[in-house]
Design a protein around this motif. Structure first.
Motif, PDB file in Angstrom:
ATOM      1  N   GLU A 387       0.863  -1.213   0.028  1.00  0.00           N
ATOM      2  CA  GLU A 387      -0.137   0.143   0.051  1.00  0.00           C
ATOM      3  C   GLU A 387       0.712   1.244  -0.048  1.00  0.00           C
ATOM      4  O   GLU A 387       0.484   2.219  -0.426  1.00  0.00           O
ATOM      5  N   LEU A 388       2.109   1.424   0.753  1.00  0.00           N
ATOM      6  CA  LEU A 388       2.949   2.441   0.839  1.00  0.00           C
ATOM      7  C   LEU A 388       3.367   2.814  -0.538  1.00  0.00           C
ATOM      8  O   LEU A 388       3.685   3.874  -1.085  1.00  0.00           O
ATOM      9  N   ASN A 389       3.538   1.822  -1.608  1.00  0.00           N
ATOM     10  CA  ASN A 389       3.775   2.269  -3.018  1.00  0.00           C
ATOM     11  C   ASN A 389       2.747   2.507  -4.054  1.00  0.00           C
ATOM     12  O   ASN A 389       2.394   2.047  -4.924  1.00  0.00           O
ATOM     13  N   THR A 390       1.854   3.625  -3.442  1.00  0.00           N
ATOM     14  CA  THR A 390       0.766   4.055  -4.152  1.00  0.00           C
ATOM     15  C   THR A 390       0.743   5.506  -4.140  1.00  0.00           C
ATOM     16  O   THR A 390       1.568   6.221  -3.494  1.00  0.00           O
ATOM     17  N   THR A 391       0.124   6.019  -5.214  1.00  0.00           N
ATOM     18  CA  THR A 391       0.119   7.602  -5.531  1.00  0.00           C
ATOM     19  C   THR A 391      -0.228   8.288  -4.192  1.00  0.00           C
ATOM     20  O   THR A 391       0.388   9.461  -3.789  1.00  0.00           O
ATOM     21  N   THR A 392      -1.351   7.861  -3.391  1.00  0.00           N
ATOM     22  CA  THR A 392      -1.677   8.375  -2.189  1.00  0.00           C
ATOM     23  C   THR A 392      -0.561   8.547  -1.036  1.00  0.00           C
ATOM     24  O   THR A 392      -0.618   9.681  -0.664  1.00  0.00           O
ATOM     25  N   TYR A 393       0.009   7.495  -0.933  1.00  0.00           N
ATOM     26  CA  TYR A 393       1.115   7.592   0.025  1.00  0.00           C
ATOM     27  C   TYR A 393       2.226   8.399  -0.316  1.00  0.00           C
ATOM     28  O   TYR A 393       2.641   9.179   0.522  1.00  0.00           O
ATOM     29  N   LYS A 394       2.672   8.376  -1.570  1.00  0.00           N
ATOM     30  CA  LYS A 394       3.844   9.249  -1.883  1.00  0.00           C
ATOM     31  C   LYS A 394       3.633  10.606  -1.902  1.00  0.00           C
ATOM     32  O   LYS A 394       4.486  11.359  -1.399  1.00  0.00           O
ATOM     33  N   THR A 395       2.395  11.038  -2.216  1.00  0.00           N
ATOM     34  CA  THR A 395       1.991  12.433  -2.198  1.00  0.00           C
ATOM     35  C   THR A 395       1.918  12.988  -0.829  1.00  0.00           C
ATOM     36  O   THR A 395       2.362  14.037  -0.411  1.00  0.00           O
ATOM     37  N   ARG A 396       1.078  11.889   0.154  1.00  0.00           N
ATOM     38  CA  ARG A 396       0.920  12.563   1.380  1.00  0.00           C
ATOM     39  C   ARG A 396       2.069  12.878   2.137  1.00  0.00           C
ATOM     40  O   ARG A 396       2.052  13.790   2.997  1.00  0.00           O
ATOM     41  N   TYR A 397       3.041  12.015   1.914  1.00  0.00           N
ATOM     42  CA  TYR A 397       4.114  12.424   2.986  1.00  0.00           C
ATOM     43  C   TYR A 397       5.565  12.768   2.219  1.00  0.00           C
ATOM     44  O   TYR A 397       6.595  12.739   2.631  1.00  0.00           O
ATOM     45  N   ARG A 398       5.036  13.201   0.988  1.00  0.00           N
ATOM     46  CA  ARG A 398       6.271  14.061   0.038  1.00  0.00           C
ATOM     47  C   ARG A 398       7.494  13.033   0.098  1.00  0.00           C
ATOM     48  O   ARG A 398       8.588  13.579   0.325  1.00  0.00           O
ATOM     49  N   MET A 399       7.428  11.608  -0.195  1.00  0.00           N
ATOM     50  CA  MET A 399       8.448  10.888  -0.209  1.00  0.00           C
ATOM     51  C   MET A 399       9.410  11.275  -1.354  1.00  0.00           C
ATOM     52  O   MET A 399       9.024  11.632  -2.660  1.00  0.00           O
ATOM     53  N   GLN A 400      10.667  11.402  -1.261  1.00  0.00           N
ATOM     54  CA  GLN A 400      11.683  11.419  -2.133  1.00  0.00           C
ATOM     55  C   GLN A 400      12.565  10.178  -2.174  1.00  0.00           C
ATOM     56  O   GLN A 400      12.692   9.570  -1.334  1.00  0.00           O
ATOM     57  N   THR A 401      12.472   9.658  -3.404  1.00  0.00           N
ATOM     58  CA  THR A 401      12.981   8.357  -3.629  1.00  0.00           C
ATOM     59  C   THR A 401      14.226   8.364  -4.618  1.00  0.00           C
ATOM     60  O   THR A 401      14.232   9.299  -5.411  1.00  0.00           O
ATOM     61  N   ARG A 402      15.290   7.300  -4.364  1.00  0.00           N
ATOM     62  CA  ARG A 402      16.363   7.159  -5.466  1.00  0.00           C
ATOM     63  C   ARG A 402      16.349   5.848  -5.639  1.00  0.00           C
ATOM     64  O   ARG A 402      15.714   4.742  -4.848  1.00  0.00           O
ATOM     65  N   HIS A 403      16.901   5.633  -6.787  1.00  0.00           N
ATOM     66  CA  HIS A 403      17.127   4.024  -7.153  1.00  0.00           C
ATOM     67  C   HIS A 403      18.337   3.595  -6.918  1.00  0.00           C
ATOM     68  O   HIS A 403      19.365   4.061  -7.163  1.00  0.00           O
ATOM     69  N   ARG A 404      18.469   2.270  -6.849  1.00  0.00           N
ATOM     70  CA  ARG A 404      20.062   1.621  -6.463  1.00  0.00           C
ATOM     71  C   ARG A 404      19.720   0.181  -7.044  1.00  0.00           C
ATOM     72  O   ARG A 404      18.721  -0.664  -7.337  1.00  0.00           O
ATOM     73  N   LEU A 405      20.957  -0.335  -7.339  1.00  0.00           N
ATOM     74  CA  LEU A 405      21.247  -1.745  -7.913  1.00  0.00           C
ATOM     75  C   LEU A 405      20.833  -2.523  -6.679  1.00  0.00           C
ATOM     76  O   LEU A 405      21.723  -2.544  -5.525  1.00  0.00           O
ATOM     77  N   SER A 406      20.058  -3.573  -6.894  1.00  0.00           N
ATOM     78  CA  SER A 406      19.900  -4.581  -5.996  1.00  0.00           C
ATOM     79  C   SER A 406      21.091  -5.416  -5.717  1.00  0.00           C
ATOM     80  O   SER A 406      21.881  -5.645  -6.923  1.00  0.00           O
TER      81      SER A 406
END
Length: 666
Positions: A387-406
């Protein structure tokens, strides 16, 4: 094309060592259910694959009519890369996929299907019934249009540009309805491979709805179970064939239910009769502590107690729909587990919604003071299916994300005259409306400090002494962390600098730029610019393999600065001997060839029996102590390759305190 041949693939990256060592139990269950419940089960052959080279070689020999792939965060690109190549070689082959790494929102699901055109069908939810029903619709006609017209419960896909997102079929009521792939012999080839770890489940589902977890959906809240008799039969079959000393129990909250105690007794009987398993890797539940402690009492040091709190900040927990036990209960459970000779672990996730630097530090320090032996500190990954990976959560908490190699999840794999390039990436949260990126970096530095100066009982003897002087473990650890630049020897200073550099270096703003580097870069460039391994586990493993002497020496120096002068004057001789004792017991703990012997004036073995919760016990005369590994410890370590790489892989899998040298009077 052999239309009566099905391949089921749970691929793992192997270019940089086998990333997932676990027996592919999930696809084994799908095969068992298909052969038992499909009307074509006796007419169609099903082959299982885990290693890319095996799949490539077999596909070129006997091209199947259907190929299915698992889809996890660690094999997403690898599976789709092979699926694309199969579609090029055999356009009429039905290619399907399933697994938890799949979005929740309908709009995102349709986008996902369009971005993965090699998959004809995706099974959402439990795969056993959905796959079998799909095959019963496919095999008579081999007509996708007819299948969609008929309806495919639990299956998603595109047909002539139209998205089909049928509801997930209800979950099965009883795990015994899924015939065991172990008892059918379908997983024997994987069990017999060196360094392959058996995986089995006694229960499926999770009663909690944590927003960061792909099992947080309400469809997983009902718990389904396997009968104890079937589990015992499976374990007997596994123990007769496996070369491993470890068992992975896939239950999400083991120990919370009465049947779990019966499962513990089954495992104990296997340990007594067959010597397997020496160690049980499982996540114990966070409620019903009395029941969990019964399991710990039965299995002792082979079962760690896990209290995965994720955060101890009430508002953070509310934001992610998480419930925890109280700190007082954590302390009580830790003491009870220690009394039963078990190791305790906890887990914390950095940058959950509402988290701050202060709240994260507070959570870590509360767990330290609760006496947890190992604190696993993770960064928040946005998982498809959560559920955290939805538009609602990302917008509400102004999540800043970056990408990395597993970590280690990339490579080039030859397949039918071409090369499948595959690299797995993760989306990590590195800032929020309540946390800056600099806060994130400092929290990661604390993760390294707690990993090498607290976790795995590296200096628990010193912590016990400080506690008797009224100095809390959190106060000591905070001092070590804040004064690290001043106190650190050169080897540790170099380790911290490299860790901080890699922590920032692994994060990319542009996912496509990262993928391009992984596609075109040579090995050295990828290592330099994208890192490609689990940084915390790697540096923790390096520290334990190479720098135990420095860790212990720095810790004792920091303790001396905290102790009152009068206490230090009386205890200085004891602290010098204790430092030497700790070093001999824990120096290069993964090297069974190293043994030590020295003279001591204190009865450290007697103090070990009460976990150093006593005043120093002075001997009448010096005696010689021997430090060496036992045969059981050597067997546990034998499940991993020797050297530093083996140490890095062993640490997340084992209770490290159980591999420190045993101590005996000479």
């Amino acid at each position: 094309m052999n239309e009566n041949l099905i391949y089921l693939c749970d691929l793992t990256h192997t270019a940089h060592g086998v990333v997932s060592e676990f027996v592919p139990y999930g696809i084994g269950c799908i095969k068992s259910y298909f052969h038992t419940h499909s009307r074509f089960g006796k007419d169609v052959e099903v082959k299982l694959f885990k290693y890319p080279a095996d799949l490539a070689a077999s596909f070129e020999r006997d091209m199947p009519g259907v190929v299915g792939f698992s889809n996890y965060v660690w094999n997403h690109s690898l599976s789709h890369g092979f699926a694309q190549r199969i579609k090029e070689l055999a356009p009429d082959c039905l290619v399907v996929a399933g697994g938890p790494n799949y979005p929740l929102e309908a709009e995102q699901r349709e986008r996902w299907l369009r971005e993965h055109p090699a998959y004809d069908i995706y099974t959402a939810g439990e795969g056993e019934r959905a796959f079998t029903m799909m095959m019963d619709a496919w095999l008579p006609t081999r007509d996708k249009k007819a299948m969609w017209e008929r309806g495919l419960p639990g299956c998603h896909g595109l047909e002539n540009g139209k998205a089909h997102l049928d509801d997930v079929i209800p979950r099965q009521d009883n795990l015994d309805d899924f015939p065991s792939p172990y008892l059918a012999g379908y997983l024997d080839d994987f069990l017999l491979r060196p360094n392959s770890i058996p995986l089995v489940e006694a229960a499926r589902g999770c009663p909690f709805t944590c927003a960061y977890c792909e099992r947080g959906s309400v469809k997983w809240t009902r718990i389904t179970r396997k009968s104890v008799d079937v589990f015992e039969q499976e374990l007997a079959s596994i123990s007769a064939k496996t070369k491993s000393t470890i068992l992975l129990l896939a239950d999400s909250n083991y120990g919370m239910y009465p049947q779990d105690v019966e499962i513990a007794r089954v495992i104990k009987r296997s340990q007594d009769s067959a010597g397997y398993p020496l160690y049980v890797s499982v996540s114990t539940g966070k409620n019903a502590e009395d029941n969990i402690l019964k399991c710990v009492e039965i299995l002792g040091d082979s079962l760690p107690l896990t209290a995965a709190v994720q955060s101890l900040a009430p508002d953070v927990l509310r934001n992610v729909k998480r419930q925890n036990v109280s700190t007082d209960k954590l302390i009580s459970m830790a003491k009870s587990a220690h009394a039963r000779d078990s190791i305790t672990r906890s887990e914390v996730i950095l940058a959950l919604p509402g988290d701050t630097r202060e709240k994260h530090f507070s959570t870590v320090f509360q767990l330290v003071d609760a006496g947890m032996d190992l604190i696993l500190l993770y960064t928040l990954m946005l998982l498809d299916g959560s559920e955290l990976n939805t538009t609602t959560y990302k917008t509400r908490y102004r999540m800043q994300t970056r990408h990395r190699l597993s970590h280690r999840c990339y490579g080039n794999y030859p397949f039918a005259g071409a090369t499948v390039h595959a690299a797995e990436t993760e989306e990590a949260v590195v800032a929020l409306d309540t946390m800056t990126f600099d806060d994130y970096l400092e929290c990661r530095a604390l993760a390294l400090t707690s990993s090498i100066f607290y976790s795995d009982e590296i200096i628990y003897e010193l912590y016990a002494f400080l506690d008797r002087q009224g100095i809390k473990a959190s106060a000591f650890l905070r001092t070590v962390h804040e004064q690290r630049d001043r106190l650190m020897p050169s080897g540790l200073a170099d380790l911290y600098r490299a860790f901080q550099y890699d922590t920032a270096q692994e994060l990319w703003d542009d996912r496509e730029a990262l993928k391009e580097l992984l596609r075109t870069g040579d090995e050295e460039t990828i290592r330099t610019k994208a890192v490609g391994y689990n940084i915390l586990f790697s540096y923790r493993g390096q520290a334990f393999f190479e720098l135990v002497d420095e860790i212990v020496h720095m810790a004792f120096n920091a303790a001396r600065e905290l102790l009152p002068a009068e206490v230090l004057a009386n205890a200085n001789d004891y602290l010098h001997e204790l430092e030497r004792y700790v070093v001999f017991k824990k120096r290069s703990p993964f090297d069974c060839s190293l043994t030590f012997s020295d003279s001591f004036n204190y009865d450290f073995p007697a103090m070990e029996e009460c976990r150093f919760d006593t005043e120093p016990l002075k001997l009448d005369a010096p005696r010689v102590l021997d430090f060496r590994h036992t045969e059981r410890q050597a067997a546990l370590l034998g499940s991993f390759e020797p050297g530093i790489e083996g140490a890095k892989r062993a640490m997340p899998r084992l209770s490290v305190p159980k591999i420190y040298r045993q101590v005996h009077w000479a």
